[in-house]
Scaffold this motif. Sequence first.
Motif, mmCIF file in Angstrom:
data_model
loop_
_atom_site.group_PDB
_atom_site.id
_atom_site.type_symbol
_atom_site.label_atom_id
_atom_site.label_comp_id
_atom_site.label_asym_id
_atom_site.label_seq_id
_atom_site.Cartn_x
_atom_site.Cartn_y
_atom_site.Cartn_z
ATOM 1 N N UNK A 197 -78.094 0.478 -12.529
ATOM 2 C CA UNK A 197 -77.733 1.166 -11.610
ATOM 3 C C UNK A 197 -76.146 1.218 -11.371
ATOM 4 N N UNK A 198 -75.525 -0.023 -11.391
ATOM 5 C CA UNK A 198 -74.233 0.021 -11.663
ATOM 6 C C UNK A 198 -73.573 0.640 -12.660
ATOM 7 N N UNK A 199 -74.064 0.488 -13.770
ATOM 8 C CA UNK A 199 -73.385 1.721 -15.059
ATOM 9 C C UNK A 199 -73.491 2.864 -14.531
ATOM 10 N N UNK A 200 -74.919 3.244 -13.946
ATOM 11 C CA UNK A 200 -74.971 4.880 -13.757
ATOM 12 C C UNK A 200 -73.998 5.180 -12.739
ATOM 13 N N UNK A 201 -73.800 4.456 -11.614
ATOM 14 C CA UNK A 201 -72.829 4.674 -10.635
ATOM 15 C C UNK A 201 -71.411 4.994 -11.141
ATOM 16 N N UNK A 202 -71.287 3.873 -12.040
ATOM 17 C CA UNK A 202 -69.733 3.977 -12.400
ATOM 18 C C UNK A 202 -69.390 4.995 -13.297
ATOM 19 N N UNK A 203 -70.316 5.516 -14.017
ATOM 20 C CA UNK A 203 -70.348 6.536 -15.072
ATOM 21 C C UNK A 203 -70.064 7.786 -14.259
ATOM 22 N N UNK A 204 -70.863 7.857 -13.138
ATOM 23 C CA UNK A 204 -70.613 9.136 -12.332
ATOM 24 C C UNK A 204 -69.533 9.158 -11.415
#
Length: 562
Positions: free
Chosen positions: A168-175
């Motif tokens: 989830x953290x990687x997804x939100x950082x990319x977004x």
Amino acid sequence: MRIGLWALLIALACLCLPAAAQSLKVEVLLTDTDLQAPPVGAPVIRSLVAERPEDVIRFSLPRRDAGYWLRLTSQRSIGAQDGQLLVLRGPRAMGPLLYYPPGAGAREVEDAEHGGVPLMRRGWVLALPNGWPPSSVAYLRIKGRAAMSEIRLSFASIPELARQERGDARFMAAAFTAMMLMAVAMVGVWVAFRDFVYLGYGAYLGCMATYLLLLSGDASEMWGLASLASEPAVGWALATLATIFQIGFSLRFLDLPRLMPRTTWVLRIIQWANMAWLLVLLVLREHSYNWWYIGGNALLLLGVPLMLVIAVAAWRKGAPYAGYYLLGWTPMLVFAAALAANTLGLQDAEWAERGLALTAVLESAVLALALSQHAANRHRILLLARQSVERDPLTGALNAQVLEQMLEAWSSPGSLNVNTYGLLLVDLDGFGEVNARYGRAVGDALLQQALARMRGVLRPDDTIARIDGDCFGIVSECERVECELLARRIADTFAQRPFRIDSHEIVMSVSIGLAMSQRGEQVAALFERVRVALRSAASAGRNAISVAQNSGRDVAVILHSE
């Protein structure tokens, strides 16, 4: 016969098997006071069961001053060495929880945003130090302020929880990174063209990206945002600002003031309502936390369907970029409405938060593409105008036809209606007398020097063309006050010193007519208004400036340059 016998034996074997043990049972207890110890004999107002270990129990709790006590039981036997945890999540995790683990004493558990177990970005990790012995009971006290519209309670192991949080953290950082890069790009386009449609969209992207980061809980680990993550008002304020910028951008992007003027007022009322509600939050702060979010999400639920209906209507009326708008914004607005409904407890929409981030990135990419195309088209129009071969053969300036074509392109529906611009007509006073006295060659040289002198006071983005004879047209993209100052500078540059041509010293002055563009106005009507203003300036005497009114043939007060 043999098949029927086997079927009967299998059925009897299934009946004889013991029923699967319930993984977790949650009972919400009714208490009249804010008890500090587990209640004895309190009635159960709600009971929920998870049959399998991987099941998640979801339920809502309205805010209540006395808070809530939850009684947790399990028919499973969990050993202390099994590495199992209880995980409690919610859209807003605030304050510590009082937790009585099975077979252990009370402990206070902070949420992840306020010093709790760092495995989670948001929520509480409830350890099982003694596992879950058979027939043991656990209690959980949720304070009134920390009560949430939706609570999710489940079992998890440390590797499972870490893997999920890391993804989830990687997804939100990319977004967040993608949206902020597009926001910076839009601000750069605004610097080049000074059009609010780019700045408004860039501001919306910045607010939305930061809000999603705060919503996910990742902001607590980022420099500069950690102090904001613990303050609920910051996330609410960013979401409201994003809505305000989104409405302002939509008005320009869909060309609503021209296509649907009455609808424009409706959206402006909603925009002002969001501003007023944001002011309430900024003034009252923590005193409004228990009820402010209700009004904010209600405004969002009101605006989402209305915005989609308006976009469809604008598309049917021929708004050139409405298709991009519907393609990019429809999925995101649906997820935003689902998240608002989830926060208000109107529906169970756990998927809305992650879906909102994904659709926000897709929406920003689609609309950034549309705005990039518009910026490229606009740049091409200006570049073609500057490089046009259709120029006045004497002065090298653009001719009247190219100027009119450029104004037509700016006023077309696909131009998104560029910022307000002014059209100035500059006429040399007494130019016929110069020709008669000094000859045509001197007159031609005077026109060339006059053009050079005017270019010396224009901005790089201003456009000048020779209309006819001794009349020049200037287009400057600025507000009325700035255009009036430009007209004064042009008049002053002629009055300050004479022209020197072939040993002749020639004193010249100019008469200037100015008309500001209006949304939806035809280029011919704009030229008619500015010509009326020029005639008024010429009749007022030398070195005069006349400004056309917004409609009809009225002319504003005539200004005389010093």
